[in-house]
Design a protein around this motif. Structure first.
Motif, PDB file in Angstrom:
ATOM      1  N   ASP A 259       0.821  -1.203   0.000  1.00 32.84           N
ATOM      2  CA  ASP A 259       0.000   0.000   0.000  1.00 32.84           C
ATOM      3  C   ASP A 259       0.858   1.257   0.000  1.00 32.84           C
ATOM      4  O   ASP A 259       1.987   1.273   0.506  1.00 32.84           O
ATOM      5  CB  ASP A 259      -0.947   0.017   1.204  1.00 32.84           C
ATOM      6  N   GLU A 260       0.321   2.304  -0.585  1.00 32.62           N
ATOM      7  CA  GLU A 260       0.950   3.636  -0.575  1.00 32.62           C
ATOM      8  C   GLU A 260      -0.151   4.670  -0.383  1.00 32.62           C
ATOM      9  O   GLU A 260      -0.519   5.408  -1.294  1.00 32.62           O
ATOM     10  CB  GLU A 260       1.721   3.898  -1.874  1.00 32.62           C
ATOM     11  N   ASP A 261      -0.695   4.708   0.814  1.00 36.62           N
ATOM     12  CA  ASP A 261      -1.768   5.643   1.126  1.00 36.62           C
ATOM     13  C   ASP A 261      -1.187   6.911   1.726  1.00 36.62           C
ATOM     14  O   ASP A 261      -0.502   6.861   2.750  1.00 36.62           O
ATOM     15  CB  ASP A 261      -2.753   5.009   2.118  1.00 36.62           C
ATOM     16  N   PRO A 262      -1.444   8.083   1.116  1.00 37.98           N
ATOM     17  CA  PRO A 262      -0.925   9.343   1.658  1.00 37.98           C
ATOM     18  C   PRO A 262      -1.460   9.596   3.072  1.00 37.98           C
ATOM     19  O   PRO A 262      -2.661   9.450   3.323  1.00 37.98           O
ATOM     20  CB  PRO A 262      -1.443  10.398   0.673  1.00 37.98           C
ATOM     21  N   VAL A 263      -0.574   9.955   3.968  1.00 40.75           N
ATOM     22  CA  VAL A 263      -0.938  10.223   5.360  1.00 40.75           C
ATOM     23  C   VAL A 263      -0.097  11.391   5.867  1.00 40.75           C
ATOM     24  O   VAL A 263       0.896  11.773   5.264  1.00 40.75           O
ATOM     25  CB  VAL A 263      -0.711   8.993   6.266  1.00 40.75           C
ATOM     26  N   GLU A 264      -0.497  11.941   6.986  1.00 39.98           N
ATOM     27  CA  GLU A 264       0.324  12.927   7.674  1.00 39.98           C
ATOM     28  C   GLU A 264       1.481  12.197   8.359  1.00 39.98           C
ATOM     29  O   GLU A 264       1.348  11.025   8.737  1.00 39.98           O
ATOM     30  CB  GLU A 264      -0.500  13.676   8.721  1.00 39.98           C
ATOM     31  N   PRO A 265       2.631  12.836   8.528  1.00 40.43           N
ATOM     32  CA  PRO A 265       3.725  12.166   9.224  1.00 40.43           C
ATOM     33  C   PRO A 265       3.336  11.833  10.662  1.00 40.43           C
ATOM     34  O   PRO A 265       2.860  12.692  11.398  1.00 40.43           O
ATOM     35  CB  PRO A 265       4.871  13.188   9.170  1.00 40.43           C
ATOM     36  N   HIS A 266       3.501  10.572  11.023  1.00 38.60           N
ATOM     37  CA  HIS A 266       3.149  10.123  12.375  1.00 38.60           C
ATOM     38  C   HIS A 266       3.790   8.762  12.608  1.00 38.60           C
ATOM     39  O   HIS A 266       4.381   8.173  11.702  1.00 38.60           O
ATOM     40  CB  HIS A 266       1.619  10.034  12.529  1.00 38.60           C
ATOM     41  N   ASP A 267       3.668   8.263  13.821  1.00 36.79           N
ATOM     42  CA  ASP A 267       4.142   6.925  14.147  1.00 36.79           C
ATOM     43  C   ASP A 267       3.126   5.946  13.567  1.00 36.79           C
ATOM     44  O   ASP A 267       2.088   5.684  14.156  1.00 36.79           O
ATOM     45  CB  ASP A 267       4.263   6.770  15.665  1.00 36.79           C
ATOM     46  N   ALA A 268       3.416   5.409  12.381  1.00 42.30           N
ATOM     47  CA  ALA A 268       2.417   4.709  11.579  1.00 42.30           C
ATOM     48  C   ALA A 268       2.019   3.356  12.172  1.00 42.30           C
ATOM     49  O   ALA A 268       2.798   2.697  12.855  1.00 42.30           O
ATOM     50  CB  ALA A 268       2.945   4.516  10.166  1.00 42.30           C
ATOM     51  N   TRP A 269       0.785   2.964  11.870  1.00 44.33           N
ATOM     52  CA  TRP A 269       0.296   1.635  12.194  1.00 44.33           C
ATOM     53  C   TRP A 269      -0.531   1.138  11.013  1.00 44.33           C
ATOM     54  O   TRP A 269      -0.995   1.922  10.185  1.00 44.33           O
ATOM     55  CB  TRP A 269      -0.546   1.651  13.473  1.00 44.33           C
ATOM     56  N   ALA A 270      -0.696  -0.172  10.922  1.00 42.54           N
ATOM     57  CA  ALA A 270      -1.405  -0.760   9.790  1.00 42.54           C
ATOM     58  C   ALA A 270      -2.901  -0.498   9.886  1.00 42.54           C
ATOM     59  O   ALA A 270      -3.488  -0.556  10.968  1.00 42.54           O
ATOM     60  CB  ALA A 270      -1.140  -2.257   9.725  1.00 42.54           C
ATOM     61  N   ASP A 271      -3.517  -0.213   8.749  1.00 42.51           N
ATOM     62  CA  ASP A 271      -4.967  -0.103   8.657  1.00 42.51           C
ATOM     63  C   ASP A 271      -5.533  -1.507   8.438  1.00 42.51           C
ATOM     64  O   ASP A 271      -5.139  -2.205   7.501  1.00 42.51           O
ATOM     65  CB  ASP A 271      -5.343   0.821   7.492  1.00 42.51           C
ATOM     66  N   ASP A 272      -6.475  -1.922   9.284  1.00 39.11           N
ATOM     67  CA  ASP A 272      -6.974  -3.296   9.232  1.00 39.11           C
ATOM     68  C   ASP A 272      -7.586  -3.644   7.879  1.00 39.11           C
ATOM     69  O   ASP A 272      -7.377  -4.745   7.354  1.00 39.11           O
ATOM     70  CB  ASP A 272      -8.010  -3.527  10.341  1.00 39.11           C
ATOM     71  N   MET A 273      -8.360  -2.720   7.296  1.00 35.02           N
ATOM     72  CA  MET A 273      -9.018  -3.010   6.032  1.00 35.02           C
ATOM     73  C   MET A 273      -7.997  -3.111   4.899  1.00 35.02           C
ATOM     74  O   MET A 273      -8.075  -4.014   4.059  1.00 35.02           O
ATOM     75  CB  MET A 273     -10.050  -1.933   5.717  1.00 35.02           C
ATOM     76  N   VAL A 274      -7.043  -2.189   4.871  1.00 31.68           N
ATOM     77  CA  VAL A 274      -5.999  -2.230   3.836  1.00 31.68           C
ATOM     78  C   VAL A 274      -5.205  -3.528   3.942  1.00 31.68           C
ATOM     79  O   VAL A 274      -4.902  -4.179   2.930  1.00 31.68           O
ATOM     80  CB  VAL A 274      -5.070  -1.003   3.973  1.00 31.68           C
ATOM     81  N   LEU A 275      -4.883  -3.921   5.156  1.00 33.43           N
ATOM     82  CA  LEU A 275      -4.127  -5.152   5.364  1.00 33.43           C
ATOM     83  C   LEU A 275      -4.937  -6.366   4.916  1.00 33.43           C
ATOM     84  O   LEU A 275      -4.420  -7.262   4.234  1.00 33.43           O
ATOM     85  CB  LEU A 275      -3.747  -5.274   6.839  1.00 33.43           C
ATOM     86  N   ALA A 276      -6.214  -6.388   5.263  1.00 29.56           N
ATOM     87  CA  ALA A 276      -7.071  -7.519   4.886  1.00 29.56           C
ATOM     88  C   ALA A 276      -7.194  -7.638   3.370  1.00 29.56           C
ATOM     89  O   ALA A 276      -7.147  -8.742   2.814  1.00 29.56           O
ATOM     90  CB  ALA A 276      -8.445  -7.361   5.522  1.00 29.56           C
ATOM     91  N   GLU A 277      -7.330  -6.500   2.685  1.00 26.09           N
ATOM     92  CA  GLU A 277      -7.427  -6.532   1.231  1.00 26.09           C
ATOM     93  C   GLU A 277      -6.130  -7.035   0.598  1.00 26.09           C
ATOM     94  O   GLU A 277      -6.150  -7.798  -0.374  1.00 26.09           O
ATOM     95  CB  GLU A 277      -7.775  -5.139   0.710  1.00 26.09           C
ATOM     96  N   GLY A 278      -4.993  -6.605   1.142  1.00 30.18           N
ATOM     97  CA  GLY A 278      -3.709  -7.066   0.622  1.00 30.18           C
ATOM     98  C   GLY A 278      -3.498  -8.555   0.855  1.00 30.18           C
ATOM     99  O   GLY A 278      -2.989  -9.273  -0.022  1.00 30.18           O
ATOM    100  N   LEU A 279      -3.883  -9.043   2.027  1.00 27.37           N
ATOM    101  CA  LEU A 279      -3.756 -10.467   2.309  1.00 27.37           C
ATOM    102  C   LEU A 279      -4.665 -11.284   1.394  1.00 27.37           C
ATOM    103  O   LEU A 279      -4.319 -12.409   0.987  1.00 27.37           O
ATOM    104  CB  LEU A 279      -4.081 -10.745   3.776  1.00 27.37           C
ATOM    105  N   HIS A 280      -5.812 -10.724   1.042  1.00 26.05           N
ATOM    106  CA  HIS A 280      -6.707 -11.407   0.102  1.00 26.05           C
ATOM    107  C   HIS A 280      -6.058 -11.512  -1.277  1.00 26.05           C
ATOM    108  O   HIS A 280      -6.142 -12.566  -1.935  1.00 26.05           O
ATOM    109  CB  HIS A 280      -8.032 -10.660   0.007  1.00 26.05           C
ATOM    110  N   ARG A 281      -5.396 -10.446  -1.728  1.00 23.72           N
ATOM    111  CA  ARG A 281      -4.707 -10.501  -3.023  1.00 23.72           C
ATOM    112  C   ARG A 281      -3.602 -11.559  -2.998  1.00 23.72           C
ATOM    113  O   ARG A 281      -3.396 -12.280  -3.980  1.00 23.72           O
ATOM    114  CB  ARG A 281      -4.137  -9.135  -3.380  1.00 23.72           C
ATOM    115  N   PHE A 282      -2.900 -11.648  -1.882  1.00 24.65           N
ATOM    116  CA  PHE A 282      -1.870 -12.680  -1.712  1.00 24.65           C
ATOM    117  C   PHE A 282      -2.500 -14.072  -1.777  1.00 24.65           C
ATOM    118  O   PHE A 282      -1.996 -14.973  -2.472  1.00 24.65           O
ATOM    119  CB  PHE A 282      -1.147 -12.466  -0.387  1.00 24.65           C
ATOM    120  N   GLU A 283      -3.616 -14.265  -1.089  1.00 25.59           N
ATOM    121  CA  GLU A 283      -4.289 -15.563  -1.077  1.00 25.59           C
ATOM    122  C   GLU A 283      -4.718 -16.004  -2.474  1.00 25.59           C
ATOM    123  O   GLU A 283      -4.694 -17.201  -2.797  1.00 25.59           O
ATOM    124  CB  GLU A 283      -5.516 -15.514  -0.165  1.00 25.59           C
ATOM    125  N   GLN A 284      -5.110 -15.048  -3.320  1.00 28.17           N
ATOM    126  CA  GLN A 284      -5.526 -15.395  -4.674  1.00 28.17           C
ATOM    127  C   GLN A 284      -4.368 -15.942  -5.508  1.00 28.17           C
ATOM    128  O   GLN A 284      -4.589 -16.663  -6.486  1.00 28.17           O
ATOM    129  CB  GLN A 284      -6.125 -14.165  -5.367  1.00 28.17           C
TER     130      GLN A 284
END
Length: 366
Positions: A259-284
């Motif tokens: 993922d490359e989602d624009p965000v404000e600079p901060h101590d980043a953490w994973a977005d659950d939905m983005v992660l779930a969608e990426g894991l689904h693409r991997f599973e396919q």
């Protein structure tokens, strides 16, 4: 605490720490780091792999210039910072254009059949592979050893590192930059902005022109492989459209939605939905279901418009030096960019080609 140096570096990731290592033998250097340890953000959350063909033409030149240092890190480590891995690129029918674009100008890429790709990464679904290629010389990078080795090298030459010292005020007084922090006031005629995702904020604080830096979140998760499967010798595998990648990590698989989602600079953490969608693409793309995520995290990759790092003196602020915008290439290009920063700051001739240096200059963004 107060201090006067020749160079004041804001940011203690691999960019700032590397620059300190190359500058300190010939100058007095102070590094100011906001966190309580070096490399807390992008550096410490890197995918930790060297891929020579990753990035645009300028970045590939930087990769090539960095490789000898990573292989023989004199003064940084007693042994190579690289270990075998390989990068396997696969494409579905819909990804063939992206696959062919990646291979244009690539060096050391070997095309493979679907059977050969599955032999290297046995979890792949053969029926999904329309094309495949491998860069066998892609290698893992020992990021912590690189960072700590650069820090030791800098300290041996007299560099000072000050942690928990965020820049609260920056001013230019009588030809010197003055940075006020909770740990004291520090001054130097040259200020090197190696603040990663916060680099535009540091520039604004200093009254320098910004470069349009955009921090983007990149997430990852650790998932267990199938019972009894040893993945340690497998290559990193990535989709040609950069919609996911997976890399063996301590006997398990690190999977990223890329993922490359624009965000404000901060101590980043994973977005659950983005992660779930990426894991689904991997599973396919593979034959295993993802039934459990052991842990996840995210880091920030910061880009300017042309996705090329910004290295050089600001055209509108005297003594303000940019070392930012490394995107997802910061660790593997660090030796080349750190050395270039030191060469430019000390008015030395760089080993990099003039066109590469020009492509990195902040003047292009003015």
């Amino acid at each position: 605490m107060t201090g006067t140096s020749d160079f004041l570096i804001v940011g203690g990731g691999i960019a700032g720490t590397g620059a300190a290592a190359w500058l300190a033998p010939d100058a007095a250097v102070t590094v100011l780091e906001t966190e309580d340890a070096l490399g807390r953000h992008a550096t410490g959350r890197s995918a930790a792999i060297f891929i020579r063909n990753y990035g645009n033409r300028t970045l590939r030149a930087l990769n090539a210039a960095s490789e000898p240092v990573l292989e023989t890190p004199t003064g940084i480590s007693d042994e190579s910072l690289l270990s075998p891995r390989g990068e396997l690129l696969i494409a579905t029918e819909e990804e063939l254009d992206a696959f062919n674009t990646y291979l244009q100008g690539a060096e050391g890429m070997e095309t493979l059949s679907a059977d050969e790709a599955v032999a290297l990464f046995p979890l792949l679904r053969k029926d999904r592979i329309a094309a495949a290629a491998i860069e066998r010389d892609a290698r893992d990078i020992d990021v912590d050893r690189l960072l700590q080795g650069c820090a030791r090298l800098a300290r041996r030459s007299g560099a000072r590192f000050v942690t928990e010292a965020p820049a609260e005020r920056i001013s230019r007084i009588s030809g010197a930059w003055r940075v006020e922090t909770p740990k004291g006031v520090f001054e130097a005629p040259v200020l090197i902005n190696a603040a990663g995702a916060w680099a535009d904020r540091v520039a604004a604080l200093a009254g320098a022109g910004t470069v349009g830096l955009v921090p983007m979140r990149r997430s990852a998760a650790i998932v267990p492989p199938p019972q009894g499967v040893d993945v340690s010798g497998w290559p990193l595998v990535a989709s040609a459209s950069e919609s996911w990648y997976a890399k063996p990590d301590a006997g398990k698989l690190m999977v990223s939605p890329a993922d490359e989602d624009p965000v404000e600079p901060h101590d980043a953490w994973a977005d659950d939905m983005v992660l779930a969608e990426g894991l689904h693409r991997f599973e396919q793309a593979v034959t295993m279901p993802v039934t459990r995520v052991e842990r996840n995290w995210a880091g920030l990759r910061s880009f300017v418009a042309d996705r090329t790092p910004v290295v050089g003196f600001s055209p509108d602020a005297d003594g303000f030096f940019w070392l930012a915008g490394q995107g997802g290439y910061g660790v593997q290009t660090a030796p080349a960019l750190s050395r270039l920063a030191a060469d430019l700051c000390l008015s030395r001739v760089s080993e990099l080609a003039p066109e590469v240096i020009q492509a990195l200059s902040p003047a292009r963004l003015a």
